[in-house]
Design a protein around this motif. Sequence first.
Motif, short mmCIF file in Angstrom:
data_model
loop_
_atom_site.label_atom_id
_atom_site.label_comp_id
_atom_site.label_asym_id
_atom_site.label_seq_id
_atom_site.Cartn_x
_atom_site.Cartn_y
_atom_site.Cartn_z
N ARG A 39 -11.73 27.04 44.51
CA ARG A 39 -11.53 26.30 43.35
C ARG A 39 -11.51 26.95 41.76
NH1 ARG A 39 -17.05 22.80 43.25
NH2 ARG A 39 -18.43 24.40 42.90
N ASP A 40 -11.70 28.21 41.81
CA ASP A 40 -11.47 28.70 40.68
C ASP A 40 -10.02 28.79 40.07
OD1 ASP A 40 -13.96 29.86 40.86
OD2 ASP A 40 -13.65 31.88 41.06
N VAL A 41 -9.05 28.44 41.17
CA VAL A 41 -7.63 28.38 40.69
C VAL A 41 -7.48 27.22 39.81
CG1 VAL A 41 -6.97 29.60 42.67
CG2 VAL A 41 -7.09 27.11 42.66
N PHE A 42 -8.45 26.43 39.81
CA PHE A 42 -8.01 25.03 38.71
C PHE A 42 -7.70 25.63 37.36
CE2 PHE A 42 -12.44 25.86 37.33
CZ PHE A 42 -12.38 25.23 35.96
N LEU A 43 -8.47 26.63 36.79
CA LEU A 43 -8.36 27.12 35.71
C LEU A 43 -6.82 27.87 35.54
CD1 LEU A 43 -9.67 27.45 32.65
CD2 LEU A 43 -10.30 29.61 33.41
N ARG A 44 -6.34 28.73 36.40
CA ARG A 44 -5.15 29.02 36.24
C ARG A 44 -4.16 27.92 36.32
NH1 ARG A 44 -2.89 31.03 42.18
NH2 ARG A 44 -2.80 29.02 42.19
N GLU A 45 -4.24 26.81 37.12
CA GLU A 45 -3.20 25.92 37.14
C GLU A 45 -3.18 25.06 35.92
OE1 GLU A 45 -1.02 25.10 39.79
OE2 GLU A 45 -1.91 27.09 40.47
N LEU A 46 -4.39 24.72 35.25
CA LEU A 46 -4.22 24.09 33.82
C LEU A 46 -3.74 25.03 32.64
CD1 LEU A 46 -7.80 22.02 34.25
CD2 LEU A 46 -5.62 21.48 34.89
N SER A 136 -5.63 19.84 40.42
CA SER A 136 -6.80 20.81 40.76
C SER A 136 -8.12 20.73 39.97
CB SER A 136 -6.10 22.31 40.52
OG SER A 136 -5.80 22.49 39.25
N ALA A 137 -7.70 20.06 38.86
CA ALA A 137 -9.00 19.71 38.00
C ALA A 137 -10.02 19.07 38.65
CB ALA A 137 -8.60 18.98 36.47
N TYR A 138 -9.78 18.15 39.61
CA TYR A 138 -10.76 17.43 40.42
C TYR A 138 -11.44 18.41 41.49
CZ TYR A 138 -8.78 13.32 38.17
OH TYR A 138 -8.53 12.42 37.11
N LEU A 139 -10.95 19.96 41.36
CA LEU A 139 -11.88 20.66 42.30
C LEU A 139 -13.25 20.78 41.87
CD1 LEU A 139 -9.21 23.26 42.94
CD2 LEU A 139 -10.05 21.73 44.77
N VAL A 140 -13.31 20.60 40.37
CA VAL A 140 -14.63 20.86 39.76
C VAL A 140 -15.07 19.61 38.95
CG1 VAL A 140 -14.33 23.45 39.62
CG2 VAL A 140 -13.75 21.86 37.67
N ALA A 141 -14.28 18.78 38.73
CA ALA A 141 -14.61 17.59 37.68
C ALA A 141 -14.63 16.41 38.34
CB ALA A 141 -13.44 17.41 36.68
N GLU A 142 -15.57 15.61 38.27
CA GLU A 142 -15.60 14.24 38.68
C GLU A 142 -14.86 13.13 37.86
OE1 GLU A 142 -19.65 13.16 38.71
OE2 GLU A 142 -19.99 12.98 36.66
N ARG A 143 -14.59 13.54 36.75
CA ARG A 143 -13.77 12.55 35.79
C ARG A 143 -13.14 13.65 34.65
NH1 ARG A 143 -15.36 10.05 30.67
NH2 ARG A 143 -17.28 10.79 30.88
N VAL A 144 -12.01 12.98 34.40
CA VAL A 144 -11.14 13.85 33.50
C VAL A 144 -10.39 12.95 32.50
CG1 VAL A 144 -8.97 15.36 33.46
CG2 VAL A 144 -10.04 15.50 35.45
N GLU A 145 -10.52 13.78 31.26
CA GLU A 145 -9.98 12.73 30.24
C GLU A 145 -8.82 13.63 29.63
OE1 GLU A 145 -12.54 10.84 27.12
OE2 GLU A 145 -14.01 11.99 28.27
N VAL A 146 -7.84 12.88 29.11
CA VAL A 146 -6.80 13.72 28.71
C VAL A 146 -6.41 12.80 27.51
CG1 VAL A 146 -4.13 14.34 28.98
CG2 VAL A 146 -5.48 14.34 30.95
N TYR A 211 -6.64 35.65 35.99
CA TYR A 211 -5.49 34.69 36.33
C TYR A 211 -4.36 34.59 35.13
CZ TYR A 211 -7.80 32.78 40.39
OH TYR A 211 -8.51 32.90 41.64
N SER A 212 -4.76 34.69 33.99
CA SER A 212 -4.18 34.23 32.68
C SER A 212 -3.79 35.39 31.43
CB SER A 212 -4.52 33.02 32.04
OG SER A 212 -4.56 32.12 33.15
#
Length: 764
Positions: A39-46, A136-146, A211-212
């Motif tokens: 689940r570390d890859v969420f940061l790479r994807e975002l 992939s944000a939901y690997l670590v987040a229960e709620r996401v705001e954009v 990753y980045s």
Amino acid sequence: MSTETTETSSEASSTESFEFKAEVSKVMDIIINSLYSDRDVFLRELISNAADACDKKRFLSLSSEDAQEKPEIMVKCDEDANTITLEDTGVGMTKDELVNNLGKIAQSGTKNFVEALGDANDDVNLIGQFGVGFYSAYLVAERVEVITKSMQPNSKQLKWESKAGSSFTISDCDDSVDPIATSGTRMILHLKEDAAEYVDALKIQDMLNRYSEFIEFPISLWKEKTEYKKVPDVEANKDLDEGEEPKMKTVPETSSSFEKINTQKPIWLRSPREVEEKEYNEFYKGTFRGAFDEPMKYSHFVLEGQVECKSVLFIPGQLPFDLSKDMFDDNARNIRLYVKRVFINDKFEGLMPRWLKFVRGVVDSDDLPLNVSREILQRSKVLTIINKRLVRKSMDMIRAIAKDEDEGQYVTFWNNFGKYLKVGMIEDDRNKEDIQPLLRFFSSKSGEEYVSLDQYIERMPEEQKAIYYVTGESRENAAMSPVLEKLNSRGYEVLFACEPLDEIMFESLRNYKDKDVVDAAKESAKMDDDDTDEAKKAKEVASTNLKATMEYLETLLTGKIQKCSVSNLLVDSPAALVQGAYGVSPSMQRYMKAQAVAAGADNSNLGMGGMNQAILEINPSHPIIKDLDARIKAGKVDDPETEDFALLMYDVAGMISGYDVQDVSNFSKRVMRMMSGNIDTVADAEISTKTTDLKEEVLAEELSSKKNDDDKVDAIADSEVSTETTESKVADVKEQKKEESSSKKKDDDDDDDGAKAVEVEVVG
């Protein structure tokens, strides 16, 4: 994703068409919990999505006359709120784009953008292609705001929100939300309880570096800094006299600000002509953290045509620490795979063969067949092409080191990485011939220097037709092998195979430049003139003459040897143990036994049975063999001395051939019996020992007497150590002592007592 079913029916046909149905919440569950393994890859994807947004804005700004904000990406962790905020100053999104890009799973806005550009897409470096990275944000987040604002004129600031269920909301932002200046997107991840570790700025910094670090646009992380400043000490300066310099104290001052993370430059994307050696060295140390050495060689190349690929490869200056204990350590990361500057993985085995595990580098290709999560590299023709090029470039670097005027460079390389080339000889048939000239060995003539196969052939005598090698646990051990005797007498050089890996490698190296490679310790080893009629006849005659002796040895050594035969390689030694065509050397046998013990297996015979028993080869012209043959022909077959003689010869032959003596106790007894010579009983041996001890004591006493006794002592010392002679000399000394004792004064009693003590001991 639509959950409706569309049904069409034709009047002219009974065929009906349907759309696939999908349970959105179930699909989201699969994406979140099954698509990614780490689940570390969420940061790479975002971060990749943010980079795409910045790149789109940069491209669209080329045709705009308005000054645009410089694209950048910012990351901020809030431990109190348990959130991570990622913000970019990219292109932003309209309401329709929010619905299409975030509301439709597998809908890639980046891919649509590239398709809309058509032939002009060479000017952008967009990463996204699958349309699932956002989730992939939901690997670590229960709620996401954009929160986003499009760069299109008169766009409003909008808010998208979802809890990863089957629905989401879109609304206009109120005044409580920090405004976005021109355009961009702000993502706020409300972390799950088990994801609290991601609010640690150091953890996020490590992930960004992994990753980045080569993303084109600046990535900044909100960090807290502590600086120490000197300020006046108020308390200490209360009683300060006028004109006196005020006293200062050091106090910590904490501040927070954004700090740029991705300072490394992706030099593989630049032309090799533009990059200096210093930059390669800095890139090597910065990319492969923990590498404190300077690279021995590097190769920067671009692959174009059927497959596009950019790469920089390095040969380390020393063996990497993670390979020092295990040469194929699974945790060693040698090749880093990037796609458009984004780090994908460093665990792909298909990119480089195992025997090039020590080569480090980066590979960047858009054509690599990755799975949706971009974690698995699929087998394909593209991978094969890239693999071949990486191997070829690695071999070019190794050859360049071998040709360097400084020969010490390749010696250093071989000491560090020579074992990997040996593995390449065993495992890589396609590149085996290219590896052969790069092999190095010690030999019977090389001393402390290595010799290559080409150098070996150059100094071969004209009549020599084969390349010879012998195995051993060390150079010294290999040099003692009796099978070298005739080869050395002819001036032939012999290579030393001193590691278990060498013996396996030589099995793959059967010939080199039309020269057979021969194990001199194998039964099949022959000299160049062994096939002549004269040599064959001489061996046949010797075998006939020694037939009875060989049969006796085979019977006596049943279970220890396969057979006994006449040797054509021995000169000074009476016998030697060699292996059959399919046997393994004694050093390899010990290695295999150790491996079997470590694995908890039964190491008896190593599962090879009698096939691995040695062959006893004897030298028909040696006096020991002639003596043994004479005993056999004289009918002393059952004589214990004959058996001792034969067994001792076998044990010595085994030791000098590299084998261990299996029965050390009996071996030592045979040696002692041989050393005892004519002593028939233990009692005789004890008497002889006592007499010798007696003589030594008398000599010691005489050395403490007057100088006129020196001649007598010397005479005794020069005499033979036999029972009768020693007793005669002792009697003379006793008589002399009696005369001296009667003439001495009373104050010499101590000396008298000493003489009598010697006398008593002698008599006893």
